[in-house]
Design a protein around this motif. Structure first.
Motif, PDB file in Angstrom:
ATOM      1  N   ASP A   1      76.080  41.466 -28.478  1.00  0.00           N
ATOM      2  CA  ASP A   1      74.976  40.921 -27.367  1.00  0.00           C
ATOM      3  C   ASP A   1      73.667  41.301 -27.375  1.00  0.00           C
ATOM      4  O   ASP A   1      73.103  41.654 -26.538  1.00  0.00           O
ATOM      5  N   ILE A   2      73.083  40.591 -28.515  1.00  0.00           N
ATOM      6  CA  ILE A   2      71.469  41.315 -28.268  1.00  0.00           C
ATOM      7  C   ILE A   2      70.724  40.231 -27.729  1.00  0.00           C
ATOM      8  O   ILE A   2      71.029  39.089 -28.726  1.00  0.00           O
ATOM      9  N   ASP A   3      69.696  41.188 -27.179  1.00  0.00           N
ATOM     10  CA  ASP A   3      68.499  40.017 -26.668  1.00  0.00           C
ATOM     11  C   ASP A   3      67.550  40.311 -27.358  1.00  0.00           C
ATOM     12  O   ASP A   3      66.715  39.199 -27.147  1.00  0.00           O
ATOM     13  N   VAL A   4      67.040  40.693 -28.072  1.00  0.00           N
ATOM     14  CA  VAL A   4      66.268  40.805 -27.808  1.00  0.00           C
ATOM     15  C   VAL A   4      65.566  41.972 -29.673  1.00  0.00           C
ATOM     16  O   VAL A   4      66.014  42.913 -30.073  1.00  0.00           O
ATOM     17  N   VAL A   5      64.824  41.623 -30.505  1.00  0.00           N
ATOM     18  CA  VAL A   5      65.027  42.724 -30.948  1.00  0.00           C
ATOM     19  C   VAL A   5      63.584  42.896 -31.352  1.00  0.00           C
ATOM     20  O   VAL A   5      62.252  42.332 -31.672  1.00  0.00           O
ATOM     21  N   TYR A   6      63.191  44.558 -31.428  1.00  0.00           N
ATOM     22  CA  TYR A   6      61.500  45.237 -32.015  1.00  0.00           C
ATOM     23  C   TYR A   6      61.580  45.699 -33.063  1.00  0.00           C
ATOM     24  O   TYR A   6      62.109  46.425 -33.435  1.00  0.00           O
TER      25      TYR A   6
ATOM     26  N   ILE B   1      64.867  37.101 -38.858  1.00  0.00           N
ATOM     27  CA  ILE B   1      64.775  35.318 -38.509  1.00  0.00           C
ATOM     28  C   ILE B   1      66.021  35.152 -39.404  1.00  0.00           C
ATOM     29  O   ILE B   1      66.594  34.479 -38.970  1.00  0.00           O
ATOM     30  N   GLU B   2      65.237  35.367 -40.407  1.00  0.00           N
ATOM     31  CA  GLU B   2      65.986  34.967 -41.672  1.00  0.00           C
ATOM     32  C   GLU B   2      67.557  35.796 -41.330  1.00  0.00           C
ATOM     33  O   GLU B   2      68.799  33.964 -41.028  1.00  0.00           O
ATOM     34  N   ALA B   3      68.145  37.079 -41.034  1.00  0.00           N
ATOM     35  CA  ALA B   3      69.388  36.995 -41.037  1.00  0.00           C
ATOM     36  C   ALA B   3      70.183  36.002 -39.068  1.00  0.00           C
ATOM     37  O   ALA B   3      71.481  35.578 -38.773  1.00  0.00           O
ATOM     38  N   ILE B   4      69.248  36.148 -38.087  1.00  0.00           N
ATOM     39  CA  ILE B   4      69.307  35.569 -37.101  1.00  0.00           C
ATOM     40  C   ILE B   4      69.841  33.841 -37.247  1.00  0.00           C
ATOM     41  O   ILE B   4      70.672  33.820 -37.011  1.00  0.00           O
ATOM     42  N   GLU B   5      69.116  33.215 -38.269  1.00  0.00           N
ATOM     43  CA  GLU B   5      69.061  32.284 -37.792  1.00  0.00           C
ATOM     44  C   GLU B   5      70.822  31.887 -39.417  1.00  0.00           C
ATOM     45  O   GLU B   5      71.728  30.866 -39.040  1.00  0.00           O
ATOM     46  N   ALA B   6      71.020  32.678 -39.963  1.00  0.00           N
ATOM     47  CA  ALA B   6      71.844  32.307 -41.053  1.00  0.00           C
ATOM     48  C   ALA B   6      73.344  32.859 -40.707  1.00  0.00           C
ATOM     49  O   ALA B   6      73.974  32.385 -40.084  1.00  0.00           O
TER      50      ALA B   6
ATOM     51  N   GLY C   1      64.249  33.424 -31.040  1.00  0.00           N
ATOM     52  CA  GLY C   1      62.589  33.205 -29.623  1.00  0.00           C
ATOM     53  C   GLY C   1      63.698  32.480 -28.191  1.00  0.00           C
ATOM     54  O   GLY C   1      62.835  31.844 -27.672  1.00  0.00           O
ATOM     55  N   GLN C   2      65.315  31.828 -28.798  1.00  0.00           N
ATOM     56  CA  GLN C   2      65.750  31.356 -27.555  1.00  0.00           C
ATOM     57  C   GLN C   2      66.862  32.421 -27.657  1.00  0.00           C
ATOM     58  O   GLN C   2      67.401  33.192 -26.528  1.00  0.00           O
ATOM     59  N   ASP C   3      67.946  32.023 -28.575  1.00  0.00           N
ATOM     60  CA  ASP C   3      68.638  33.414 -28.122  1.00  0.00           C
ATOM     61  C   ASP C   3      68.979  34.493 -28.641  1.00  0.00           C
ATOM     62  O   ASP C   3      69.195  36.075 -27.842  1.00  0.00           O
TER      63      ASP C   3
ATOM     64  N   GLU D   1      55.279  28.772 -33.915  1.00  0.00           N
ATOM     65  CA  GLU D   1      56.599  27.845 -33.813  1.00  0.00           C
ATOM     66  C   GLU D   1      57.016  28.523 -32.850  1.00  0.00           C
ATOM     67  O   GLU D   1      57.998  27.271 -32.768  1.00  0.00           O
ATOM     68  N   GLY D   2      57.565  29.979 -32.534  1.00  0.00           N
ATOM     69  CA  GLY D   2      57.648  30.017 -31.484  1.00  0.00           C
ATOM     70  C   GLY D   2      59.111  31.353 -31.653  1.00  0.00           C
ATOM     71  O   GLY D   2      60.209  31.645 -30.685  1.00  0.00           O
ATOM     72  N   LYS D   3      59.727  31.077 -33.244  1.00  0.00           N
ATOM     73  CA  LYS D   3      60.050  32.148 -34.056  1.00  0.00           C
ATOM     74  C   LYS D   3      59.919  33.881 -33.340  1.00  0.00           C
ATOM     75  O   LYS D   3      61.368  34.314 -32.482  1.00  0.00           O
ATOM     76  N   ILE D   4      58.364  34.244 -33.026  1.00  0.00           N
ATOM     77  CA  ILE D   4      58.388  34.919 -32.680  1.00  0.00           C
ATOM     78  C   ILE D   4      57.992  34.974 -31.310  1.00  0.00           C
ATOM     79  O   ILE D   4      57.315  34.103 -30.908  1.00  0.00           O
ATOM     80  N   SER D   5      58.506  35.426 -30.792  1.00  0.00           N
ATOM     81  CA  SER D   5      57.133  35.769 -29.101  1.00  0.00           C
ATOM     82  C   SER D   5      55.966  36.507 -28.599  1.00  0.00           C
ATOM     83  O   SER D   5      55.547  35.794 -28.213  1.00  0.00           O
ATOM     84  N   TYR D   6      56.095  37.768 -29.728  1.00  0.00           N
ATOM     85  CA  TYR D   6      55.123  38.656 -28.944  1.00  0.00           C
ATOM     86  C   TYR D   6      54.570  39.134 -30.580  1.00  0.00           C
ATOM     87  O   TYR D   6      55.046  39.701 -31.111  1.00  0.00           O
ATOM     88  N   ILE D   7      52.996  39.376 -31.193  1.00  0.00           N
ATOM     89  CA  ILE D   7      52.724  40.142 -31.643  1.00  0.00           C
ATOM     90  C   ILE D   7      52.019  41.242 -31.169  1.00  0.00           C
ATOM     91  O   ILE D   7      50.791  40.844 -30.826  1.00  0.00           O
ATOM     92  N   VAL D   8      51.890  42.237 -31.175  1.00  0.00           N
ATOM     93  CA  VAL D   8      50.671  42.996 -31.506  1.00  0.00           C
ATOM     94  C   VAL D   8      49.687  43.202 -32.542  1.00  0.00           C
ATOM     95  O   VAL D   8      50.239  43.799 -33.524  1.00  0.00           O
ATOM     96  N   GLU D   9      48.737  42.604 -32.695  1.00  0.00           N
ATOM     97  CA  GLU D   9      47.611  42.978 -34.419  1.00  0.00           C
ATOM     98  C   GLU D   9      47.128  44.519 -34.540  1.00  0.00           C
ATOM     99  O   GLU D   9      47.230  45.167 -33.692  1.00  0.00           O
TER     100      GLU D   9
END
Ligand code: GZL
Length: 336
Positions: free
Chosen positions: A234-239, A250-255, A261-263, A281-289
């Motif tokens: 039940d992971i909701d967020v990856v930091y 993201i590769e692991a999540i899709e696999a 970006g949704q689950d 593309e919405g796969k990442i939700s927020y980025i700090v440069e």
């Protein structure tokens, strides 16, 4: 070779706190009084010799940082650059710095792979009267006379900005967060973790259920995330402390048959092209440069010191932050 007396004077002056007028994250600019930097001829009509020890080639950020350094410290600009890649090993950086000391370069600059363990080799550079400039990452030396200045981002602030966004946008209900830390012992990993924790402290909805290092690489970020997905259904967020580990996650999540970006939402730091593309593309939700383009500022710092000028002991580079719409707006024009 710069004279010993000249170096001592400029080094002592360099520790005085007078603005160099560096425009953060941009090349060029002058010292604020209209004068440009000095002739940069190494004090004897020749090029200014600089030994640079780079962390490695672990991420898109590092590649952009290396290009920025090499594009700025060119022969045409008055430099003789010796550049080494330490492959993320401190012993390689220490060896490179000792070789620059033996060569008698005019300046040493480096991005310390970890915070600790530098006092001895920096003392050797000081005894050799070679000014040292820290770029990108800091050291934890108590003796700040061991280096002239540290130019780099505020990593605590970066972690805090991520934490604030997660708290405000996702922490309105109970969420489980997993954290992919950067290289163990490195300033960005330590500080980005601290800043995030400080930001989420008051929000009881947010639980950090796991935190491990992915060493700032995409491959290791993917491997660690695979482990998280098996251990925590039940992971909701990856930091992720950088884009590359976030992209590996993201590769692991899709696999695993889930939709990033949704689950599971992914938030990262850096803002390199691949990360900003995933954000658009919405796969990442927020980025700090975390701006890697430190080459022009490093060149200007050295020329100012060479000219007998002064620089701030701490120069903080400015970072932006992006949501999906923000990424779409700037993606085409990104320099890295
Ligand atoms: C941050 C820099 C970090 C980046 C990573 O200034 O040291 O190292 O965030 C890089 O991508 O590997």
């Amino acid at each position: 070779m710069v004279s010993k007396m000249f170096r001592t004077r400029s080094l002592a002056a360099g520790l005085a706190v007078l603005a160099l007028g560096l425009a953060a994250c941009s090349s060029g600019g002058d010292s604020g009084d209209g004068e440009t930097a000095g002739s940069g001829d190494g004090g004897d009509g020749g090029a200014i010799s600089v030994g640079f020890s780079q962390v490695g080639a672990e991420s898109g950020w590092r590649a952009a940082n290396t290009k920025s350094i090499q594009d700025a410290l060119t022969e045409e600009a008055g430099f003789d650059l010796s550049f080494s890649d330490a492959q993320q090993k401190q012993e390689n950086q220490i060896q490179a710095i000792r070789s620059y000391i033996a060569q008698g370069v005019d300046y040493i600059a480096f991005s310390p792979v970890v915070e600790s363990g530098w006092d001895s080799v920096l003392e050797e550079a000081k005894q050799a009267d070679i000014p040292v400039i820290l770029t990108d990452r800091a050291v934890d030396s108590e003796d700040t006379s061991l280096y002239v200045t540290f130019i780099g981002s505020d990593f605590v602030e970066e972690g805090k900005r991520i934490g604030d966004w997660v708290s405000e946008n996702l922490g309105t209900e109970p969420i489980n967060v997993v954290e992919l830390q950067g290289t163990t012992g490195s300033a960005p990993a330590i500080d980005r973790k601290t800043g995030f924790e400080d930001a989420i402290e008051g929000n009881d909805n947010i639980s950090v259920i796991a935190s491990e290092t992915g060493n700032f690489t995409r491959a290791e970020g993917k491997t660690v995330m695979e482990g998280f997905l098996q251990a925590y259904p039940d992971i909701d967020v990856v930091y992720a402390h950088n884009d590359d580990m976030g992209l590996g996650a993201i590769e692991a999540i899709e696999a695993a048959g889930k939709v990033p970006g949704q689950d599971i939402k992914v938030v990262t730091i850096d803002g390199v092209k691949d990360g900003m593309t995933a954000l658009a593309e919405g796969k990442i939700s927020y980025i700090v440069e975390c701006n890697p383009l430190l080459g022009p500022d490093l060149a200007e710092i050295i020329k100012t010191l060479e000219d007998g000028g002064t620089v701030e002991p701490r120069i903080v580079t400015k970072d932006e932050a992006f949501d999906q719409e923000g990424a779409k707006a700037v993606l085409a024009d990104r320099q890295y």
